[in-house]
Design an enzyme around this catalytic site. Sequence first.
Site, PDB file in Angstrom:
ATOM      1  N   HIS A  34      44.904 -33.931 -24.656  1.00 29.97           N
ATOM      2  CA  HIS A  34      44.103 -35.095 -24.285  1.00 29.97           C
ATOM      3  C   HIS A  34      44.443 -36.290 -25.182  1.00 29.97           C
ATOM      4  CE1 HIS A  34      42.036 -31.455 -22.984  1.00 29.97           C
ATOM      5  NE2 HIS A  34      41.456 -32.191 -22.045  1.00 29.97           N
ATOM      6  N   HIS A  74      37.845 -31.891 -27.082  1.00 33.59           N
ATOM      7  CA  HIS A  74      39.117 -32.072 -26.362  1.00 33.59           C
ATOM      8  C   HIS A  74      39.998 -33.111 -27.044  1.00 33.59           C
ATOM      9  CE1 HIS A  74      36.348 -34.979 -24.460  1.00 33.59           C
ATOM     10  NE2 HIS A  74      37.413 -35.736 -24.249  1.00 33.59           N
ATOM     11  N   HIS A 265      42.894 -39.333 -19.728  1.00 36.72           N
ATOM     12  CA  HIS A 265      41.998 -38.353 -20.363  1.00 36.72           C
ATOM     13  C   HIS A 265      42.701 -37.065 -20.799  1.00 36.72           C
ATOM     14  CE1 HIS A 265      38.745 -35.489 -20.923  1.00 36.72           C
ATOM     15  NE2 HIS A 265      39.396 -34.708 -20.072  1.00 36.72           N
ATOM     16  N   GLU A 414      15.556 -23.927 -26.853  1.00 37.18           N
ATOM     17  CA  GLU A 414      16.299 -22.722 -27.266  1.00 37.18           C
ATOM     18  C   GLU A 414      17.762 -23.040 -27.545  1.00 37.18           C
ATOM     19  OE1 GLU A 414      14.561 -22.986 -24.420  1.00 37.18           O
ATOM     20  OE2 GLU A 414      12.773 -21.790 -24.823  1.00 37.18           O
ATOM     21  N   HIS A 476      10.077 -13.192 -16.930  1.00 35.70           N
ATOM     22  CA  HIS A 476      10.070 -13.049 -18.389  1.00 35.70           C
ATOM     23  C   HIS A 476      10.645 -11.717 -18.866  1.00 35.70           C
ATOM     24  CE1 HIS A 476       7.825 -16.663 -18.249  1.00 35.70           C
ATOM     25  NE2 HIS A 476       7.404 -16.606 -19.492  1.00 35.70           N
TER      26      HIS A 476
HETATM   27  C1  LIG Z   1      30.341 -27.817 -21.268  1.00 33.20           C
HETATM   28  C2  LIG Z   1      31.651 -28.389 -20.803  1.00 33.20           C
HETATM   29  N1  LIG Z   1      31.801 -28.677 -19.509  1.00 33.20           N
HETATM   30  C3  LIG Z   1      32.978 -29.154 -19.052  1.00 33.20           C
HETATM   31  C4  LIG Z   1      34.021 -29.353 -19.897  1.00 33.20           C
HETATM   32  C5  LIG Z   1      35.374 -29.832 -19.360  1.00 33.20           C
HETATM   33  N2  LIG Z   1      35.576 -31.232 -19.784  1.00 33.20           N
HETATM   34  C6  LIG Z   1      36.342 -31.536 -20.846  1.00 33.20           C
HETATM   35  S1  LIG Z   1      36.287 -33.170 -21.219  1.00 33.20           S
HETATM   36  C7  LIG Z   1      35.252 -33.490 -19.932  1.00 33.20           C
HETATM   37  C8  LIG Z   1      34.671 -34.851 -19.693  1.00 33.20           C
HETATM   38  C9  LIG Z   1      35.490 -35.965 -20.152  1.00 33.20           C
HETATM   39  O1  LIG Z   1      34.756 -37.128 -20.270  1.00 33.20           O
HETATM   40  P1  LIG Z   1      34.363 -37.704 -21.671  1.00 33.20           P
HETATM   41  O2  LIG Z   1      33.429 -36.815 -22.351  1.00 33.20           O
HETATM   42  O3  LIG Z   1      33.888 -39.100 -21.423  1.00 33.20           O
HETATM   43  O4  LIG Z   1      35.689 -37.723 -22.497  1.00 33.20           O
HETATM   44  P2  LIG Z   1      36.873 -38.778 -22.387  1.00 33.20           P
HETATM   45  O5  LIG Z   1      37.263 -38.831 -20.933  1.00 33.20           O
HETATM   46  O6  LIG Z   1      36.346 -40.056 -22.867  1.00 33.20           O
HETATM   47  O7  LIG Z   1      37.957 -38.203 -23.227  1.00 33.20           O
HETATM   48  C10 LIG Z   1      34.964 -32.321 -19.235  1.00 33.20           C
HETATM   49  C11 LIG Z   1      34.112 -32.286 -18.021  1.00 33.20           C
HETATM   50  C12 LIG Z   1      33.817 -29.042 -21.265  1.00 33.20           C
HETATM   51  N3  LIG Z   1      34.766 -29.174 -22.169  1.00 33.20           N
HETATM   52  N4  LIG Z   1      32.609 -28.593 -21.690  1.00 33.20           N
END
Ligand SMILES: Cc1ncc(C[n+]2csc(CCOP(=O)(O)OP(=O)(O)O)c2C)c(N)n1
Length: 667
Positions: A34, A74, A265, A414, A476
Site C-alpha cells: 500500500h 496497511h 491505496h 467488550e 445468553h
Molecule cells: C477490519 C478490516 N476490514 C477490512 C480491511 C481491509 N481494508 C484494508 S484498508 C481498507 C480501507 C482503506 O481506506 P482507508 O482506511 O481510508 O485507508 P487509505 O485508503 O487512506 O490507505 C480496508 C477496507 C481491514 N484491513 N480491516
Amino acid sequence: MQDTVSADRVTHSDLANAVRVLAMDAVEQAKSGHPGLPMGAADMATVLFTKFMKYDAADPTWPDRDRFILSAGHGSMLLYALLHLTGVKGMTVEELKNFRKLDSKTPGHPENFMTPGVETTTGPLGQGIATAVGFALAERMLNAEYGSDLVDHYTYVLASDGDLMEGISHEAIALAGHLKLNRMIVLWDDNGISIDGPLSISDSVDQVKRFQACGWNAVRVDGHDPKALQRAISRAQKSDRPTLIACKTTIGYGAPKKAGTSKAHGEPLGAEELAGAKTAYGWGHAPFEIPDNIRDAWAKAGKKGRRQRKAWEERLKALAPETRAEFERRVKGVRPEGLAEAIAKLKDRLIAEPQNVATRKASEIALEVITEAVPELVLGSADLTPSNNTKTKNLTAISPGNYAGRYIHYGIREHGMAAAMNGIALHGGYVPAGATFLVFTDYARPAMRIASLAGIPAVYVMTHDSIGLGEDGPTHQPVEHLAALRSMPKMRVFRPADAIETAEAWQMALERTDGPTTLALTRQNLPQVRKEGGAKNLSATGAYELSPANGQARATIFASGSEVEIALAAQKLLEEQSFAVRVVSVPSLDLFLAQPEKVRREIIGDAPVKVAVEAAVRFGWDSVIGPDGIFVGMHGFGASAPYKDLYKHFGITAEAVAEKVLRTHNL
Ligand SMILES: Cc1ncc(C[n+]2csc(CCOP(=O)(O)OP(=O)(O)O)c2C)c(N)n1
C-alpha cells in the site's frame, strides 16, 4: 515546505520524501502493498518523529519512550521506513527490499513480535486506535504508581478513515474521552479515500464533532503543512483531554494520475507513476538510495531521545533498590515469586474448608489471594462487575483524572475492553484481566485474536459459561464459544470444575507470558470435587484422572467444568451396577491436546467406551473420544428456563450418561 531541521540544510520535505520513496520502492519491488498511505502521511510522521517523539532508536523498548501506533496497519511501509531511517538495529535496507517476504522483519502488516520498534500488531482496522487507549491508560496508571520521573510519555496514533469507520473506534474514543487520557494524540489521515472510492459513497460522519462529543479536543489542519502540524501537536500535548488532529492529506501524494484516488491505496504505483512522483518530489536517486545528508538528518532524529533516556536511567538507578527491582520486574513482564506458594496455600485451605460455589465465585476467592501476590494484575469488566465477580474488596477503581487503582469499569464495550487490554499488556507494567459473559466473547473476538497472534498475556474472565446460566435463555447461553476459542491458535481455554481447579487455572493464566487465557466460569453453584490440595497443579496437563475406576475400567467419562459433577454421579450409578468407570476431568481441552502423545495416551487410557460430557457442542471432543465416542452435550441453541430443567430437557444428566454407556457396552 522549507523547514530546515539541521545545519546541512536538509529540509522537512527532504526527510518526508525519503520516507515516501522508500515506501514506494519497497511496494514496487514486492509487487504488493500500500503506497498511498505512506506517501500521504509522510509529512505527519516526519513532524512527529523529528520534532516530538521521545525516542531513541538504539533502544526501542526503553520503558519511558513515547509510543507510536500505526493503526492503519496497511501503511506498514511508513513505519518500516521510519524504523530504518532512524536507525533501529536490524532494520536494514535489505529488510525493506524484502518487504512482505517470508521471515523478513517487514511483514505485510506490522507485527510486534517480528519487528523491533513495532509496538503492536495492526492490520484489522480499528484495532490500533483501540489498543492505543490501553497504552495511554497504562501510562497514566504506572505514572500514578511510580511518578513522573519514571513514567511520563505520550501515545501517538496514526489512524485512517477505515480505523474511524470501524465500530470499535467508537468504544475506544468514548472510553479515552471519558477517562480524560490526555496523553493520547491521534493523527487522522483525513484523505477522503478508501478502497471502493471516495469516502462520500459510504460515509458522512463529521469526525471532529464525533470526537468532541466523546470528550476529545479535536482540530483540523493541513496534513502536508509541517508548521501547522507542529503547532497542533504542541497544543495537543498541553491539552487536558485526548486530542484528534484531523490532517487533510492527499493519498498517493505526488503521483501524477493516482494521487487523490483509490488507485493509490493498495497496489504498486507502476513505473510511470513512480517516476512521475519522484520527479514531483525533485528526487533523482536510485531505488532505495538515500543521500547521505538526508540519511544523517534522519539518524540524528533517531538519537533525539538519547539524552532523555540516559537521564531516565540515572533516575532509575537513584531509586531505592527494592523500588527499582520491582519496577524493572514489572516492565520486563516477570511474574512475582509468591504466586505459586499463594495458590498452594489457597488450595490447602479449600481442602480444609471445601467451597461449594459457582466457579465465578471461586475465581473471586482466588483473586482475593492473587491480587495481593500479583500487584501488576489489573482487573475490570464490561459493565458486569457484580456478575463476573472480578472486583475484590482490596481493589479500587480508576476514574477520570485519577489513575491510582487496579480496577477498570470498561463500560458496555467488550471489544474496546479486549483491545485496551492488549495495549495495557503491551505497554508493560501490568497484566490485564477483563470480564464479561462467555457468549459475548463474540463481541471481543477480533481483539482476542490479536492477543493470540501477538502473544499477549491477557486473561479473559468469562462467566455464565453454558445453559447453566438458566433463565436468560439462548441469546445468553454459549454453545459454540468454547470450541471457537479452543480453535484459536495460542489461545488457552480453561473451564474449571470447582474451586481448586479455578485456583489452578488462574495460576496457569498468570504464569503464562506468551499468550492469552480464557477462563470459562459458571453462574451456578458446583460441589468441590477435588480431594487433594498441595503444590502440584493437576490442571497443568489440561486433563487428569479425577476419580479412578473401582477395578478394570470399562468406560472413561471425560468432562469439563460443571459437567464433572454429572460425570461423577454417572460413575456412581454405573458402579452400583458393578460397571467400573473412571472419570477424567478436562479443565483445558486445548492444553490437553497439546500434550505429548505419551501423556495423552496415559490419561485417555484404554477403556473400550469413551464418553465426553460438556454442555456445549461436540466440536473438538472427537480428538479425545474418537468419532464413535459418546457425546453428551448440546446439539443446538439452548432455551430459557431454570437451569436444572434445561439440563434435563437437553438430556445432560447422570442418568442419561449411564444409560448411554450401558447401551453402547451391550451392543
Ligand atoms: C477490519 C478490516 N476490514 C477490512 C480491511 C481491509 N481494508 C484494508 S484498508 C481498507 C480501507 C482503506 O481506506 P482507508 O482506511 O481510508 O485507508 P487509505 O485508503 O487512506 O490507505 C480496508 C477496507 C481491514 N484491513 N480491516
